[in-house]
Design a protein around this motif. Sequence first.
Motif, PDB file in Angstrom:
ATOM      1  N   ASP A  26     -62.448   8.900  36.290  1.00 15.19           N
ATOM      2  CA  ASP A  26     -62.478  10.346  36.490  1.00 15.19           C
ATOM      3  C   ASP A  26     -63.762  10.810  37.168  1.00 15.19           C
ATOM      4  N   GLY A  27     -64.648   9.873  37.497  1.00 16.85           N
ATOM      5  CA  GLY A  27     -65.904  10.210  38.164  1.00 16.85           C
ATOM      6  C   GLY A  27     -67.085   9.580  37.455  1.00 16.85           C
ATOM      7  N   SER A  28     -68.236   9.639  38.095  1.00 12.95           N
ATOM      8  CA  SER A  28     -69.425   9.005  37.530  1.00 12.95           C
ATOM      9  C   SER A  28     -69.804   9.672  36.219  1.00 12.95           C
ATOM     10  N   ARG A  29     -70.427   8.892  35.358  1.00  9.83           N
ATOM     11  CA  ARG A  29     -70.848   9.373  34.038  1.00  9.83           C
ATOM     12  C   ARG A  29     -72.247   8.857  33.735  1.00  9.83           C
ATOM     13  N   ARG A  30     -72.956   9.658  32.979  1.00 11.36           N
ATOM     14  CA  ARG A  30     -74.237   9.218  32.432  1.00 11.36           C
ATOM     15  C   ARG A  30     -73.950   8.406  31.175  1.00 11.36           C
ATOM     16  N   TYR A  31     -74.935   7.617  30.780  1.00  7.60           N
ATOM     17  CA  TYR A  31     -74.803   6.793  29.586  1.00  7.60           C
ATOM     18  C   TYR A  31     -74.402   7.645  28.385  1.00  7.60           C
ATOM     19  N   SER A  32     -75.099   8.758  28.182  1.00  6.99           N
ATOM     20  CA  SER A  32     -74.831   9.611  27.018  1.00  6.99           C
ATOM     21  C   SER A  32     -73.418  10.189  27.056  1.00  6.99           C
ATOM     22  N   GLU A  33     -72.908  10.476  28.243  1.00  9.28           N
ATOM     23  CA  GLU A  33     -71.538  10.988  28.364  1.00  9.28           C
ATOM     24  C   GLU A  33     -70.527   9.923  27.957  1.00  9.28           C
ATOM     25  N   LEU A  34     -70.769   8.695  28.398  1.00 11.73           N
ATOM     26  CA  LEU A  34     -69.882   7.597  28.008  1.00 11.73           C
ATOM     27  C   LEU A  34     -69.938   7.368  26.501  1.00 11.73           C
ATOM     28  N   ALA A  35     -71.125   7.418  25.931  1.00 17.94           N
ATOM     29  CA  ALA A  35     -71.281   7.203  24.491  1.00 17.94           C
ATOM     30  C   ALA A  35     -70.511   8.256  23.698  1.00 17.94           C
ATOM     31  N   ARG A  36     -70.536   9.493  24.155  1.00 15.69           N
ATOM     32  CA  ARG A  36     -69.791  10.560  23.472  1.00 15.69           C
ATOM     33  C   ARG A  36     -68.287  10.393  23.646  1.00 15.69           C
ATOM     34  N   GLU A  37     -67.866  10.006  24.837  1.00 16.47           N
ATOM     35  CA  GLU A  37     -66.439   9.901  25.131  1.00 16.47           C
ATOM     36  C   GLU A  37     -65.775   8.726  24.414  1.00 16.47           C
ATOM     37  N   LEU A  38     -66.524   7.640  24.247  1.00 15.74           N
ATOM     38  CA  LEU A  38     -65.965   6.422  23.654  1.00 15.74           C
ATOM     39  C   LEU A  38     -66.309   6.370  22.165  1.00 15.74           C
ATOM     40  N   ALA A  39     -65.550   7.087  21.382  1.00  8.81           N
ATOM     41  CA  ALA A  39     -65.802   7.155  19.941  1.00  8.81           C
ATOM     42  C   ALA A  39     -65.819   5.749  19.337  1.00  8.81           C
ATOM     43  N   GLY A  40     -66.869   5.476  18.571  1.00  8.66           N
ATOM     44  CA  GLY A  40     -66.951   4.208  17.857  1.00  8.66           C
ATOM     45  C   GLY A  40     -67.722   3.103  18.551  1.00  8.66           C
ATOM     46  N   VAL A  41     -68.089   3.287  19.815  1.00  3.87           N
ATOM     47  CA  VAL A  41     -68.844   2.235  20.500  1.00  3.87           C
ATOM     48  C   VAL A  41     -70.309   2.342  20.081  1.00  3.87           C
ATOM     49  N   SER A  42     -70.893   1.198  19.736  1.00  3.75           N
ATOM     50  CA  SER A  42     -72.313   1.185  19.371  1.00  3.75           C
ATOM     51  C   SER A  42     -73.165   1.207  20.631  1.00  3.75           C
ATOM     52  N   GLN A  43     -74.408   1.616  20.472  1.00  2.00           N
ATOM     53  CA  GLN A  43     -75.334   1.651  21.610  1.00  2.00           C
ATOM     54  C   GLN A  43     -75.480   0.255  22.201  1.00  2.00           C
ATOM     55  N   LYS A  44     -75.597  -0.744  21.341  1.00  2.49           N
ATOM     56  CA  LYS A  44     -75.757  -2.132  21.800  1.00  2.49           C
ATOM     57  C   LYS A  44     -74.528  -2.590  22.589  1.00  2.49           C
ATOM     58  N   MET A  45     -73.338  -2.302  22.068  1.00  3.72           N
ATOM     59  CA  MET A  45     -72.112  -2.737  22.746  1.00  3.72           C
ATOM     60  C   MET A  45     -71.933  -2.015  24.074  1.00  3.72           C
ATOM     61  N   LEU A  46     -72.226  -0.719  24.115  1.00  2.00           N
ATOM     62  CA  LEU A  46     -72.099   0.023  25.367  1.00  2.00           C
ATOM     63  C   LEU A  46     -73.060  -0.519  26.413  1.00  2.00           C
ATOM     64  N   THR A  47     -74.296  -0.765  26.016  1.00  5.55           N
ATOM     65  CA  THR A  47     -75.297  -1.308  26.950  1.00  5.55           C
ATOM     66  C   THR A  47     -74.880  -2.683  27.462  1.00  5.55           C
ATOM     67  N   GLN A  48     -74.454  -3.574  26.560  1.00 10.98           N
ATOM     68  CA  GLN A  48     -74.031  -4.922  26.967  1.00 10.98           C
ATOM     69  C   GLN A  48     -72.824  -4.868  27.904  1.00 10.98           C
ATOM     70  N   THR A  49     -71.878  -4.003  27.583  1.00 15.24           N
ATOM     71  CA  THR A  49     -70.662  -3.913  28.388  1.00 15.24           C
ATOM     72  C   THR A  49     -70.966  -3.354  29.770  1.00 15.24           C
ATOM     73  N   LEU A  50     -71.796  -2.335  29.840  1.00 15.51           N
ATOM     74  CA  LEU A  50     -72.167  -1.771  31.145  1.00 15.51           C
ATOM     75  C   LEU A  50     -72.897  -2.814  31.993  1.00 15.51           C
ATOM     76  N   ARG A  51     -73.792  -3.571  31.392  1.00 17.84           N
ATOM     77  CA  ARG A  51     -74.503  -4.623  32.144  1.00 17.84           C
ATOM     78  C   ARG A  51     -73.529  -5.678  32.662  1.00 17.84           C
ATOM     79  N   ALA A  52     -72.586  -6.087  31.820  1.00 24.46           N
ATOM     80  CA  ALA A  52     -71.608  -7.100  32.232  1.00 24.46           C
ATOM     81  C   ALA A  52     -70.730  -6.583  33.362  1.00 24.46           C
ATOM     82  N   LEU A  53     -70.330  -5.324  33.296  1.00 24.61           N
ATOM     83  CA  LEU A  53     -69.502  -4.744  34.353  1.00 24.61           C
ATOM     84  C   LEU A  53     -70.270  -4.615  35.663  1.00 24.61           C
ATOM     85  N   GLU A  54     -71.539  -4.293  35.556  1.00 24.98           N
ATOM     86  CA  GLU A  54     -72.380  -4.233  36.758  1.00 24.98           C
ATOM     87  C   GLU A  54     -72.534  -5.629  37.357  1.00 24.98           C
ATOM     88  N   ARG A  55     -72.757  -6.611  36.517  1.00 29.09           N
ATOM     89  CA  ARG A  55     -72.902  -8.002  36.979  1.00 29.09           C
ATOM     90  C   ARG A  55     -71.643  -8.484  37.683  1.00 29.09           C
TER      91      ARG A  55
END
Length: 133
Positions: A47-76
């Motif tokens: 739906d368009g670019s998002r900031r980290y905090s926006e993704l964290a709010r939208e994805l109920a239940g995701v931990s900060q660690k999991m969101l960070t790891q997943t974003l890094r893996a997707l970038e890689r």
Amino acid sequence: MATATAAQARHAAKSEYDAYLANCPSRQLLDRISDKWVSLILVALGDGSRRYSELARELAGVSQKMLTQTLRALERDGLIDREVTASVPVRVDYSLTELGRSLLPILRAVKVWSEHNMDDVTAARARYDSRAH
């Protein structure tokens, strides 16, 4: 040196990456994109670019660690871009790459399918669980 026909090249590419084979690299990619956080992040970014905090709010239940790891893996893997804007505080935006966008219709379809069929799956689970095993 002989050149391959287009059909031979397609056959070679198909046999080179066969996810049914245990040591196939495409199996690792299949494992990555079948992760629930990966699919939800990619659909959210559809739906368009998002900031980290926006993704964290939208994805109920995701931990900060999991969101960070997943974003890094997707970038890689080349599925998302990370853009840092020098400001106070620093702004970081995530967006889909062309490769990530190519996966979006499939993931959206799976998300919609799961939302529309959850009642049937819940009923099937109840039937299964009620049988004596």
